[in-house]
Design a protein around this motif. Sequence first.
Motif, PDB file in Angstrom:
ATOM      1  N   MET A   1       0.842  -1.182   0.000  1.00 10.82           N
ATOM      2  CA  MET A   1       0.000   0.000   0.000  1.00 10.82           C
ATOM      3  C   MET A   1       0.885   1.242   0.000  1.00 10.82           C
ATOM      4  O   MET A   1       0.604   2.195  -0.721  1.00 10.82           O
ATOM      5  CB  MET A   1      -0.933  -0.049   1.214  1.00 10.82           C
ATOM      6  CG  MET A   1      -1.844   1.129   1.364  1.00 10.82           C
ATOM      7  SD  MET A   1      -3.134   1.117   0.136  1.00 10.82           S
ATOM      8  CE  MET A   1      -3.851   2.693   0.352  1.00 10.82           C
ATOM      9  N   GLY A   2       1.948   1.195   0.803  1.00 14.42           N
ATOM     10  CA  GLY A   2       2.860   2.333   0.876  1.00 14.42           C
ATOM     11  C   GLY A   2       3.514   2.623  -0.465  1.00 14.42           C
ATOM     12  O   GLY A   2       3.651   3.783  -0.862  1.00 14.42           O
ATOM     13  N   PHE A   3       3.903   1.578  -1.180  1.00 13.16           N
ATOM     14  CA  PHE A   3       4.523   1.759  -2.489  1.00 13.16           C
ATOM     15  C   PHE A   3       3.536   2.416  -3.459  1.00 13.16           C
ATOM     16  O   PHE A   3       3.886   3.353  -4.178  1.00 13.16           O
ATOM     17  CB  PHE A   3       4.988   0.404  -3.041  1.00 13.16           C
ATOM     18  CG  PHE A   3       5.518   0.484  -4.443  1.00 13.16           C
ATOM     19  CD1 PHE A   3       6.782   1.005  -4.687  1.00 13.16           C
ATOM     20  CD2 PHE A   3       4.754   0.052  -5.513  1.00 13.16           C
ATOM     21  CE1 PHE A   3       7.272   1.091  -5.986  1.00 13.16           C
ATOM     22  CE2 PHE A   3       5.230   0.136  -6.807  1.00 13.16           C
ATOM     23  CZ  PHE A   3       6.498   0.648  -7.046  1.00 13.16           C
ATOM     24  N   MET A   4       2.292   1.915  -3.474  1.00 10.84           N
ATOM     25  CA  MET A   4       1.289   2.466  -4.385  1.00 10.84           C
ATOM     26  C   MET A   4       0.931   3.907  -4.025  1.00 10.84           C
ATOM     27  O   MET A   4       0.744   4.745  -4.911  1.00 10.84           O
ATOM     28  CB  MET A   4       0.044   1.588  -4.381  1.00 10.84           C
ATOM     29  CG  MET A   4       0.271   0.256  -5.071  1.00 10.84           C
ATOM     30  SD  MET A   4      -1.232  -0.679  -5.188  1.00 10.84           S
ATOM     31  CE  MET A   4      -0.798  -2.076  -4.188  1.00 10.84           C
ATOM     32  N   ALA A   5       0.868   4.191  -2.737  1.00  8.23           N
ATOM     33  CA  ALA A   5       0.583   5.559  -2.304  1.00  8.23           C
ATOM     34  C   ALA A   5       1.726   6.485  -2.718  1.00  8.23           C
ATOM     35  O   ALA A   5       1.499   7.622  -3.150  1.00  8.23           O
ATOM     36  CB  ALA A   5       0.368   5.610  -0.800  1.00  8.23           C
ATOM     37  N   GLY A   6       2.957   6.008  -2.605  1.00  7.77           N
ATOM     38  CA  GLY A   6       4.115   6.793  -3.030  1.00  7.77           C
ATOM     39  C   GLY A   6       4.085   7.085  -4.519  1.00  7.77           C
ATOM     40  O   GLY A   6       4.398   8.191  -4.956  1.00  7.77           O
ATOM     41  N   GLN A   7       3.685   6.112  -5.314  1.00  6.29           N
ATOM     42  CA  GLN A   7       3.592   6.285  -6.767  1.00  6.29           C
ATOM     43  C   GLN A   7       2.501   7.290  -7.142  1.00  6.29           C
ATOM     44  O   GLN A   7       2.636   8.022  -8.115  1.00  6.29           O
ATOM     45  CB  GLN A   7       3.285   4.936  -7.440  1.00  6.29           C
ATOM     46  CG  GLN A   7       4.402   3.938  -7.348  1.00  6.29           C
ATOM     47  CD  GLN A   7       5.598   4.350  -8.187  1.00  6.29           C
ATOM     48  OE1 GLN A   7       5.460   4.745  -9.335  1.00  6.29           O
ATOM     49  NE2 GLN A   7       6.779   4.285  -7.598  1.00  6.29           N
ATOM     50  N   ALA A   8       1.405   7.294  -6.342  1.00 12.27           N
ATOM     51  CA  ALA A   8       0.271   8.188  -6.634  1.00 12.27           C
ATOM     52  C   ALA A   8       0.465   9.580  -6.063  1.00 12.27           C
ATOM     53  O   ALA A   8      -0.318  10.481  -6.352  1.00 12.27           O
ATOM     54  CB  ALA A   8      -1.019   7.578  -6.086  1.00 12.27           C
ATOM     55  N   GLY A   9       1.460   9.757  -5.210  1.00  4.69           N
ATOM     56  CA  GLY A   9       1.687  11.063  -4.602  1.00  4.69           C
ATOM     57  C   GLY A   9       1.011  11.218  -3.250  1.00  4.69           C
ATOM     58  O   GLY A   9       0.724  12.330  -2.827  1.00  4.69           O
ATOM     59  N   GLY A  10       0.747  10.138  -2.566  1.00  5.75           N
ATOM     60  CA  GLY A  10       0.154  10.186  -1.231  1.00  5.75           C
ATOM     61  C   GLY A  10      -1.024   9.226  -1.102  1.00  5.75           C
ATOM     62  O   GLY A  10      -1.612   8.803  -2.094  1.00  5.75           O
ATOM     63  N   TYR A  11      -1.337   8.899   0.154  1.00  4.51           N
ATOM     64  CA  TYR A  11      -2.428   7.963   0.426  1.00  4.51           C
ATOM     65  C   TYR A  11      -3.776   8.495  -0.074  1.00  4.51           C
ATOM     66  O   TYR A  11      -4.600   7.736  -0.583  1.00  4.51           O
ATOM     67  CB  TYR A  11      -2.517   7.649   1.922  1.00  4.51           C
ATOM     68  CG  TYR A  11      -1.446   6.699   2.393  1.00  4.51           C
ATOM     69  CD1 TYR A  11      -1.621   5.335   2.308  1.00  4.51           C
ATOM     70  CD2 TYR A  11      -0.246   7.186   2.906  1.00  4.51           C
ATOM     71  CE1 TYR A  11      -0.631   4.450   2.720  1.00  4.51           C
ATOM     72  CE2 TYR A  11       0.753   6.333   3.321  1.00  4.51           C
ATOM     73  CZ  TYR A  11       0.554   4.956   3.225  1.00  4.51           C
ATOM     74  OH  TYR A  11       1.532   4.103   3.628  1.00  4.51           O
ATOM     75  N   ALA A  12      -3.994   9.785   0.029  1.00  3.72           N
ATOM     76  CA  ALA A  12      -5.263  10.382  -0.394  1.00  3.72           C
ATOM     77  C   ALA A  12      -5.446  10.290  -1.905  1.00  3.72           C
ATOM     78  O   ALA A  12      -6.572  10.250  -2.399  1.00  3.72           O
ATOM     79  CB  ALA A  12      -5.342  11.835   0.059  1.00  3.72           C
ATOM     80  N   ARG A  13      -4.357  10.222  -2.643  1.00  4.77           N
ATOM     81  CA  ARG A  13      -4.440  10.171  -4.111  1.00  4.77           C
ATOM     82  C   ARG A  13      -4.380   8.753  -4.680  1.00  4.77           C
ATOM     83  O   ARG A  13      -4.427   8.585  -5.891  1.00  4.77           O
ATOM     84  CB  ARG A  13      -3.302  10.982  -4.703  1.00  4.77           C
ATOM     85  CG  ARG A  13      -3.417  12.458  -4.400  1.00  4.77           C
ATOM     86  CD  ARG A  13      -2.319  13.195  -5.069  1.00  4.77           C
ATOM     87  NE  ARG A  13      -2.466  14.615  -4.807  1.00  4.77           N
ATOM     88  CZ  ARG A  13      -1.645  15.516  -5.265  1.00  4.77           C
ATOM     89  NH1 ARG A  13      -0.623  15.163  -6.019  1.00  4.77           N
ATOM     90  NH2 ARG A  13      -1.829  16.788  -4.988  1.00  4.77           N
ATOM     91  N   ALA A  14      -4.259   7.768  -3.831  1.00  3.36           N
ATOM     92  CA  ALA A  14      -4.141   6.384  -4.304  1.00  3.36           C
ATOM     93  C   ALA A  14      -5.429   5.895  -4.966  1.00  3.36           C
ATOM     94  O   ALA A  14      -5.400   5.003  -5.806  1.00  3.36           O
ATOM     95  CB  ALA A  14      -3.757   5.453  -3.156  1.00  3.36           C
ATOM     96  N   GLY A  15      -6.573   6.454  -4.600  1.00  2.00           N
ATOM     97  CA  GLY A  15      -7.833   6.049  -5.212  1.00  2.00           C
ATOM     98  C   GLY A  15      -8.518   4.899  -4.503  1.00  2.00           C
ATOM     99  O   GLY A  15      -9.572   4.443  -4.931  1.00  2.00           O
ATOM    100  N   PHE A  16      -7.898   4.388  -3.439  1.00  2.00           N
ATOM    101  CA  PHE A  16      -8.483   3.313  -2.653  1.00  2.00           C
ATOM    102  C   PHE A  16      -7.846   3.330  -1.272  1.00  2.00           C
ATOM    103  O   PHE A  16      -6.814   3.936  -1.063  1.00  2.00           O
ATOM    104  CB  PHE A  16      -8.295   1.946  -3.321  1.00  2.00           C
ATOM    105  CG  PHE A  16      -6.860   1.614  -3.620  1.00  2.00           C
ATOM    106  CD1 PHE A  16      -6.080   0.939  -2.703  1.00  2.00           C
ATOM    107  CD2 PHE A  16      -6.288   1.990  -4.838  1.00  2.00           C
ATOM    108  CE1 PHE A  16      -4.757   0.639  -2.973  1.00  2.00           C
ATOM    109  CE2 PHE A  16      -4.963   1.693  -5.117  1.00  2.00           C
ATOM    110  CZ  PHE A  16      -4.195   1.016  -4.180  1.00  2.00           C
ATOM    111  N   THR A  17      -8.503   2.641  -0.345  1.00  2.00           N
ATOM    112  CA  THR A  17      -7.995   2.594   1.034  1.00  2.00           C
ATOM    113  C   THR A  17      -7.298   1.260   1.281  1.00  2.00           C
ATOM    114  O   THR A  17      -7.394   0.329   0.472  1.00  2.00           O
ATOM    115  CB  THR A  17      -9.144   2.753   2.043  1.00  2.00           C
ATOM    116  OG1 THR A  17      -9.998   1.611   1.935  1.00  2.00           O
ATOM    117  CG2 THR A  17      -9.934   4.029   1.795  1.00  2.00           C
ATOM    118  N   LYS A  18      -6.633   1.174   2.399  1.00  2.00           N
ATOM    119  CA  LYS A  18      -5.993  -0.092   2.776  1.00  2.00           C
ATOM    120  C   LYS A  18      -7.039  -1.187   2.923  1.00  2.00           C
ATOM    121  O   LYS A  18      -6.812  -2.328   2.539  1.00  2.00           O
ATOM    122  CB  LYS A  18      -5.214   0.069   4.068  1.00  2.00           C
ATOM    123  CG  LYS A  18      -4.532  -1.236   4.493  1.00  2.00           C
ATOM    124  CD  LYS A  18      -3.489  -1.034   5.523  1.00  2.00           C
ATOM    125  CE  LYS A  18      -2.806  -2.261   6.016  1.00  2.00           C
ATOM    126  NZ  LYS A  18      -3.097  -3.532   5.465  1.00  2.00           N
TER     127      LYS A  18
END
Length: 183
Positions: A1-18
């Motif tokens: 999840m952390g890797f995907m959030a980093g790629q998206a520019g943050g947890y809020a921008r990932a488009g999904f929650t844990k």
Amino acid sequence: MGFMAGQAGGYARAGFTKKDLDNHLDKSRHLRILGGDANATISYLLGKADIDPMAMAQYSSTAEDWLGSLFWADGICRADYQHFGDVFAFHATYKKNKYKKPLVIFSLINHHRQTCIFGFAILDNEMASTYKWLLANFLEVMMNKYPKVVVTDADEAMKEVINEIFQIQPIDCADGIFRKMLL
């Protein structure tokens, strides 16, 4: 999840929650009975039973037609249990397989210091109801021969069901002692 959030520019921008990710991974880890790995496994074990008439496979399914639990013992397992089944170890690994399901192995060391496997199971979960299903099937496959001693790894649900099904108190070993007994 952390890797995907980093790629998206943050947890809020990932488009999904844990929680969304966990739910997706949970669904992908289930074994469908129709097609896929579960069907292949059941077909393989039933094919083995055609070759070895003493081999037995028992399985359960969920309401969604997923594989619930699976128990297997071949003719050698069943014969060994009749000779050496007064004492055995009953242990569940902690979901280290591809599907994150507990693997149970019924085993002991015989008088020649050889490991005997009496059967194995892949379980849906580690709840008392699942262990009850497993031990009832184990007894049926082993021609209702009850053990005198069962060594466990301190799982409370497991101990409760051993007492209920076999009507004996399991020997509770600390993890380190349990592993030494299996070697």
